[in-house]
Structure formats: C-alpha cells, structure tokens
Design an enzyme around this catalytic site. Structure first.
Site, PDB file in Angstrom:
ATOM      1  N   GLU A  45       0.725  -1.245  -0.022  1.00  0.00           N
ATOM      2  CA  GLU A  45       0.016   0.093   0.262  1.00  0.00           C
ATOM      3  C   GLU A  45       0.768   1.236   0.033  1.00  0.00           C
ATOM      4  OE1 GLU A  45      -2.723   2.450   3.109  1.00  0.00           O
ATOM      5  OE2 GLU A  45      -2.762   0.264   3.339  1.00  0.00           O
ATOM      6  N   ARG A  49      -0.134  10.460   0.217  1.00  0.00           N
ATOM      7  CA  ARG A  49       0.307  11.542   1.480  1.00  0.00           C
ATOM      8  C   ARG A  49       1.464  12.500   0.903  1.00  0.00           C
ATOM      9  NH1 ARG A  49       0.399   8.092   7.306  1.00  0.00           N
ATOM     10  NH2 ARG A  49      -1.578   6.853   6.748  1.00  0.00           N
ATOM     11  N   LYS A 133     -10.897  -1.866   6.584  1.00  0.00           N
ATOM     12  CA  LYS A 133      -9.886  -1.702   7.317  1.00  0.00           C
ATOM     13  C   LYS A 133     -10.130  -0.993   8.809  1.00  0.00           C
ATOM     14  CE  LYS A 133      -6.039   1.853   7.090  1.00  0.00           C
ATOM     15  NZ  LYS A 133      -5.408   2.866   6.276  1.00  0.00           N
TER      16      LYS A 133
END
Length: 212
Positions: A45, A49, A133
């Site tokens: 993943e 950001r 998640k």
C-alpha cells in the site's frame, strides 16, 4: 460486489502484513518495493500523502515483478480514479464517505474501506462490503475491541492498521475476524534513506513469518 470482495480477499490473504508506505523520494519506490517482495510481502500500500505517491504507484506497478500495488489514504472519488489510472490493484481509505462508496461501485478495482465503530461496520455491510480496514487500530481500542466485534458482526473481516508493530501484530492476527494487518515498521525511514534494501527484505521476511 461479491466478485470484488473475493478479489480483495485474495490480495489480503497473500501475506500477514501489508506494508503501508509513505514515499517521499520517487527514486526509492522501485527498489523498496523489490526489497519487500523479496521478503514475501507482495501486496504493497502506497499512501497518497506525498506529491510522489501517484508516480510511485505507477513505477511499482510497471516495474516490480510480483508486486500487487495498492493506494492508501484515498479520501475522495478523484483520488480513487487517479490511483486506479496509475495502476493500483486495490484502494484503501482511512474512513468512508458516500462519495467513496459510489466511486467503488463504479470501479472494477476493489475498495478496503475504513471503519472504527460497530455502526460504521454495519453501514458498510449494508453496502455489501465484507472486508474493512480497522483504523486507527491501537487508538480505537486495539485487538480486544476488534475481538469483541467478531461475534455480533460475524462474517466481517478486517485489516487493522495504525500503531501495529512486530511486537503486537500477533495479537491481531490470532483473531478470527482478522485476515492481515497493515504496518509501516517493515520499511523504516532510516533504512529507506540509507538504501538498505537487504535490511528491509529481512524485516519483510520476519513479518511474512508471522503467518505461522
């Protein structure tokens, strides 16, 4: 929806730990991903950001054999679409909005939506999601909290992320409703900065061994 749930489950079952990466330097993306794959961690993943994130996803998807590249910290439909266009094979969000649910419905690429409460989980189940998640895992109640959801919300499975390390990963992986965990400890910033790819492969191998 069941087909996308199955696709997502097959990705998350590849390994006990999904590396959660923040890529600042695009040049590090491919060797870092190769080091993780060499240690057994194929599903990766890359979080949106940083300004390098989308190009990092593209590079890993195109250049790293065996890698299953995903995009994390997806907050809206535009980011979802951009991540898929860059080559993401799965999408991860810290929480969930109707906009993201609609984007997931319109895409062949599955979403791992974020949830932290029983109500959020129930809402996502109504939308057809069975994989979620759990974030931020430690801060939201940890393994004990997640265990308490396993009976009343049976049939829902989680990838807990947030505050998880080698020392507490087994607490989560031992739960019946946990498929894998997400963690950044397998790619410490200092090792990435030094280009210590062998060191990262060692950490990845230790994480992969948690399956046992």
């Amino acid at each position: 929806m069941s087909e996308k749930n199955d696709k997502l489950l097959s990705i998350l079952k590849l390994q006990p730990v999904v590396p959660v990466l923040v890529i600042d330097d695009l040049a590090s993306a491919v060797p870092l991903a190769r080091a993780l794959v060499a240690g057994g961690l194929k599903a990766i993943e890359i979080t949106l950001r940083t300004t390098a994130a989308l190009e990092a996803i593209r590079a890993v998807a195109n250049e790293v054999e065996g890698a299953v590249t995903g995009a994390g910290t997806i907050l809206n439909a535009a980011q979802y679409e951009a991540a898929v266009e860059a080559g993401s094979q799965f999408i991860v969000s810290p929480g969930t909005t109707q906009e993201l649910i609609d984007a997931a419905a319109d895409s062949e690429i599955p979403l791992l939506p974020g949830a932290a409460t029983a109500s959020e989980v129930m809402g996502l189940r109504e939308e057809g999601f069975t994989m979620m998640k759990f974030f931020p895992a430690e801060q939201a109640g940890g393994a004990a909290y997640l265990k308490s959801l396993s009976s009343p919300l049976a049939g829902t499975f989680f990838c807990p992320t947030g505050g998880i390390s080698l020392s507490n990963a087994r607490d989560y992986l031992s739960l019946p409703n946990v498929v894998c965990v997400g963690g950044s400890w397998v790619a410490p910033k200092e090792l990435v900065a030094r280009g210590d790819w062998a060191g990262i492969t060692k950490l990845a191998s230790e994480a992969f061994a948690l399956r046992g």
